[in-house]
Design a protein around this motif. Structure first.
Motif, PDB file in Angstrom:
ATOM      1  N   TYR A 182     -10.264 -45.248  83.369  1.00  0.00           N
ATOM      2  CA  TYR A 182     -11.069 -44.143  83.894  1.00  0.00           C
ATOM      3  C   TYR A 182     -11.782 -43.435  82.750  1.00  0.00           C
ATOM      4  O   TYR A 182     -11.254 -43.319  81.638  1.00  0.00           O
ATOM      5  N   SER A 183     -13.016 -42.973  83.037  1.00  0.00           N
ATOM      6  CA  SER A 183     -13.765 -42.190  82.076  1.00  0.00           C
ATOM      7  C   SER A 183     -14.717 -41.286  82.841  1.00  0.00           C
ATOM      8  O   SER A 183     -14.974 -41.503  84.026  1.00  0.00           O
ATOM      9  N   ARG A 184     -15.247 -40.265  82.163  1.00  0.00           N
ATOM     10  CA  ARG A 184     -16.145 -39.349  82.857  1.00  0.00           C
ATOM     11  C   ARG A 184     -17.228 -38.829  81.926  1.00  0.00           C
ATOM     12  O   ARG A 184     -17.100 -38.882  80.697  1.00  0.00           O
ATOM     13  N   LEU A 185     -18.293 -38.320  82.535  1.00  0.00           N
ATOM     14  CA  LEU A 185     -19.409 -37.712  81.824  1.00  0.00           C
ATOM     15  C   LEU A 185     -19.733 -36.367  82.464  1.00  0.00           C
ATOM     16  O   LEU A 185     -19.856 -36.286  83.688  1.00  0.00           O
ATOM     17  N   GLU A 186     -19.872 -35.311  81.663  1.00  0.00           N
ATOM     18  CA  GLU A 186     -20.400 -34.047  82.152  1.00  0.00           C
ATOM     19  C   GLU A 186     -21.878 -34.007  81.806  1.00  0.00           C
ATOM     20  O   GLU A 186     -22.261 -34.033  80.641  1.00  0.00           O
ATOM     21  N   THR A 187     -22.736 -33.967  82.816  1.00  0.00           N
ATOM     22  CA  THR A 187     -24.176 -34.031  82.613  1.00  0.00           C
ATOM     23  C   THR A 187     -24.750 -32.629  82.417  1.00  0.00           C
ATOM     24  O   THR A 187     -24.043 -31.628  82.483  1.00  0.00           O
ATOM     25  N   GLY A 188     -26.068 -32.569  82.214  1.00  0.00           N
ATOM     26  CA  GLY A 188     -26.740 -31.294  82.026  1.00  0.00           C
ATOM     27  C   GLY A 188     -27.070 -30.578  83.319  1.00  0.00           C
ATOM     28  O   GLY A 188     -27.679 -29.492  83.291  1.00  0.00           O
ATOM     29  N   ALA A 189     -26.697 -31.137  84.464  1.00  0.00           N
ATOM     30  CA  ALA A 189     -26.946 -30.473  85.749  1.00  0.00           C
ATOM     31  C   ALA A 189     -26.077 -29.226  85.886  1.00  0.00           C
ATOM     32  O   ALA A 189     -25.057 -29.072  85.209  1.00  0.00           O
ATOM     33  N   GLN A 190     -26.465 -28.340  86.788  1.00  0.00           N
ATOM     34  CA  GLN A 190     -25.711 -27.117  87.010  1.00  0.00           C
ATOM     35  C   GLN A 190     -24.361 -27.423  87.648  1.00  0.00           C
ATOM     36  O   GLN A 190     -24.269 -28.213  88.582  1.00  0.00           O
ATOM     37  N   HIS A 191     -23.321 -26.795  87.121  1.00  0.00           N
ATOM     38  CA  HIS A 191     -21.977 -26.983  87.669  1.00  0.00           C
ATOM     39  C   HIS A 191     -21.857 -26.278  89.015  1.00  0.00           C
ATOM     40  O   HIS A 191     -22.295 -25.148  89.186  1.00  0.00           O
ATOM     41  N   GLN A 192     -21.280 -26.960  89.982  1.00  0.00           N
ATOM     42  CA  GLN A 192     -21.046 -26.404  91.310  1.00  0.00           C
ATOM     43  C   GLN A 192     -19.541 -26.338  91.542  1.00  0.00           C
ATOM     44  O   GLN A 192     -18.908 -27.372  91.715  1.00  0.00           O
ATOM     45  N   PRO A 193     -18.958 -25.149  91.530  1.00  0.00           N
ATOM     46  CA  PRO A 193     -17.506 -25.049  91.715  1.00  0.00           C
ATOM     47  C   PRO A 193     -17.092 -25.697  93.032  1.00  0.00           C
ATOM     48  O   PRO A 193     -17.779 -25.568  94.044  1.00  0.00           O
ATOM     49  N   PRO A 194     -15.980 -26.413  93.030  1.00  0.00           N
ATOM     50  CA  PRO A 194     -15.528 -27.045  94.277  1.00  0.00           C
ATOM     51  C   PRO A 194     -15.185 -26.008  95.326  1.00  0.00           C
ATOM     52  O   PRO A 194     -14.655 -24.938  95.026  1.00  0.00           O
TER      53      PRO A 194
END
Length: 434
Positions: free
Chosen positions: A348-360
Motif C-alpha cells: 500500500y502507498s498513498r499520495l496527498e495531492t494539491g487539491a483542497q482537503h475535504q474532511p470526512p
C-alpha cells in the motif's frame, strides 16, 4: 478498508483489514463461500450510510455479503450470510454504489444458448451480466445481459457518476481466449435498461484491445483506458456528456516506451487531476508505474514499486478530495508465482495531492436491522434485454479540462486510507514498506 483472499491458490476465505490513521489492523478472516467453495477475487464498495458491500467468486458462483462500518466489520459476525448472485458465474465481479445508495454488480455468466464461435460450439463464450439493488442489498433485480456477444466476455468494470448514470466496460476474447476488443454500455435509468454494447475496439487498428477500464473524473466526465494485447500501445478516451459522445483516441506514447502488459486504472482528486497506475515490464519483474495527467500528456511518470520481483494488479481510490490510495501485489522474493504455489504480499502507498482537503463526513448512526438478505433471482436463465437507443460516438478532438498544479510530484508514501478499495489479488498484507 481492504479485503483480500486467503493465502491458498484460489483462496478459501476472505480477509479484512482497516487503517485507523496510525496502522493497519491484523488481517482477519471474515467470509467463506458456502459448501467450502473457493473465495476469490473480492471487490468492495461503501454507501453513504456506512454499509460495506462485497462481491466475490466461488469458482463457480458469485456471492454477496454486507456489513456496517459501525458494527466492527473486521469481525466475521458483522457480515451477513452470503447471498448467491449467480450459482454458475465466474471471474472477477465488480461492484459500485451510486449517490442514491443503490448497489450495482457485474459479472460473467453463461448465455441461455451455447453460441457458435469460429464454426464450433463455444461453451466458454459467456456474457457480462448486471444486477442491481435499490434497498441496500436486500433484494436484487433480474440479471440483464449487457454484452450479448458471440465472443468470450471477461473482466467487467463498473462506475456510477454523480447523475446516477451507470457505466460498464469489459474485454472480449476469441475462442483461443486472446483479447481482441472491448465493450461499453451505460444505463440512464438506474440499471433498468441498457444501451446496445459499443465495440470500443472498432476504432483501434489492429483490433487487439485488452484491459479495458472505465473510470470517472470531476463533473461526471468518464474515462476509458486500454492497451493492446501483449504489444506496446496504451490508449485513452473520455466523454464529457456521461457517455453520449467520446473524444478521439489518445495514445499514451510516454507509457508505451515501457512495454509489457498490465491493466491501466485511473482515478481523480477533488480538482479533476487524473492519476494513472499500471504494471509494465517483463513478467518476472513487472513494476508498478504511476503518473499524473495534465495538458494532454502524463507527468511525473515513475516506477513506484521499484521491486526485484513481479508486481501486478494495482487498484486506485481517492478519499478526502486530496488523498490518492494505491494497493498492489508482489510475489515474495525467491518464491515461484501464484500459479505454482508461490506466495504473494500486498503493498500500500498513498499520495496527498494539491487539491483542497475535504474532511470526512461522520457516519450516521446505524439504523436498526429490520430485514435480512433473502435469496435473489438466479442468473442461469437471463430474460431478453429491453435496451434504450444505442448512443452514438462521434469523435471530437477536445482535450479534457484540467486544473493541475504541475509542481505536484507523484511521490506516493505510506500512510492512512479512509477510501474503500476492492482488491483482485491474493497474498498477505504488509502494513508498511519504504
Amino acid at each position: 478498508h481492504h479485503v483480500q483472499p486467503s493465502l491458498t491458490v484460489g483462496g478459501d476465505a476472505i480477509y479484512y483489514t482497516m487503517w485507523n490513521g496510525r496502522a493497519w489492523s491484523e488481517p482477519n478472516d471474515i467470509l467463506v463461500s458456502p459448501q467450502g467453495a473457493v473465495a476469490d477475487l473480492p471487490a468492495i464498495a461503501a454507501d453513504s450510510q456506512g454499509r460495506l458491500h462485497m462481491v466475490w467468486e466461488a469458482q463457480p458462483g458469485i456471492y454477496y455479503s454486507q456489513a456496517w462500518i459501525q458494527d466492527s466489520p473486521w469481525l466475521s459476525t458483522a457480515w451477513s450470510p452470503p447471498v448467491v448472485i449467480s450459482r454458475v458465474g465466474r471471474g472477477r465481479a465488480d461492484i459500485a454504489v451510486g449517490s442514491d445508495d443503490a448497489v450495482h454488480i457485474v459479472w460473467v455468466d453463461p448465455p441461455v444458448d451455447v453460441p457458435v464461435l469460429d464454426g464450433e460450439l463455444c461453451p466458454d463464450c459467456w456474457d457480462v451480466h448486471y444486477t442491481g439493488s435499490s434497498d441496500g442489498g436486500q433484494t436484487w433485480s433480474s440479471p440483464e445481459n449487457l454484452s450479448n456477444s458471440p465472443q468470450r466476455a471477461a473482466y467487467p468494470f463498473l462506475a456510477v457518476d454523480g447523475q446516477g448514470v451507470i457505466h460498464a466496460a469489459w474485454d472480449e476474447h476469441n475462442a483461443a481466449d486472446q483479447a481482441i476488443t472491448g465493450g461499453y454500455s451505460r444505463s440512464l435509468d438506474g440499471g433498468k435498461t441498457w444501451s446496445e454494447a459499443w465495440d470500443v475496439g472498432r476504432d483501434v487498428a489492429p483490433e487487439t484491445l485488452a484491459g479495458l477500464y472505465v473510470g470517472l473524473g470531476a463533473n461526471d466526465h468518464v474515462f476509458v483506458t486500454w492497451q493492446l494485447w501483449h504489444a506496446p500501445g496504451f490508449f485513452l478516451r473520455w466523454s464529457e456528456d456521461r457517455g453520449e459522445t467520446w473524444s478521439s483516441i489518445v495514445q499514451l506514447s510516454q507509457v508505451d516506451e515501457l512495454g509489457g502488459y498490465g491493466r491501466l486504472e485511473t482515478t481523480v482528486d477533488g480538482v479533476d487531476n487524473m492519476y494513472l497506475a499500471f504494471a509494465s515490464g517483463p513478467y518476472e519483474n513487472k513494476e508498478i508505474y504511476t503518473g499524473l495527467w495534465a495538458g494532454g500528456d502524463w507527468l511525473h511518470l515513475s516506477n513506484l514499486s521499484n521491486s526485484e520481483v513481479h508486481s501486478q494488479r494495482p487498484r486506485l481510490a481517492v478519499s478526502e478530495g486530496n488523498v490518492v490510495h494505491l494497493v498492489w501485489f508482489e510475489h515474495t522474493l525467491g518464491q515461484g508465482t501464484i500459479h505454482n504455489e508461490g506466495n504473494m504480499e500486498i503493498w500500500y502507498s498513498r499520495l496527498e495531492t494539491g487539491a483542497q482537503h475535504q474532511p470526512p463526513r461522520p457516519l450516521p448512526s446505524r439504523p436498526p436491522l429490520t430485514t435480512t438478505p433473502g435469496p435473489v433471482p438466479q442468473a442461469t436463465v437471463t430474460p431478453e434485454l429491453t435496451a434504450t437507443q444505442a448512443p452514438t460516438f462521434p469523435l471530437t478532438g477536445d482535450a479534457p479540462r484540467s486544473s493541475v498544479d504541475t509542481t505536484v510530484a507523484l511521490t506516493i508514501g505510506m500512510a492512512a486510507t479512509l477510501g474503500i478499495m476492492g482488491l483482485v489479488l491474493g497474498g498477505r498484507l504488509l502494513s508498511s514498506r519504504r
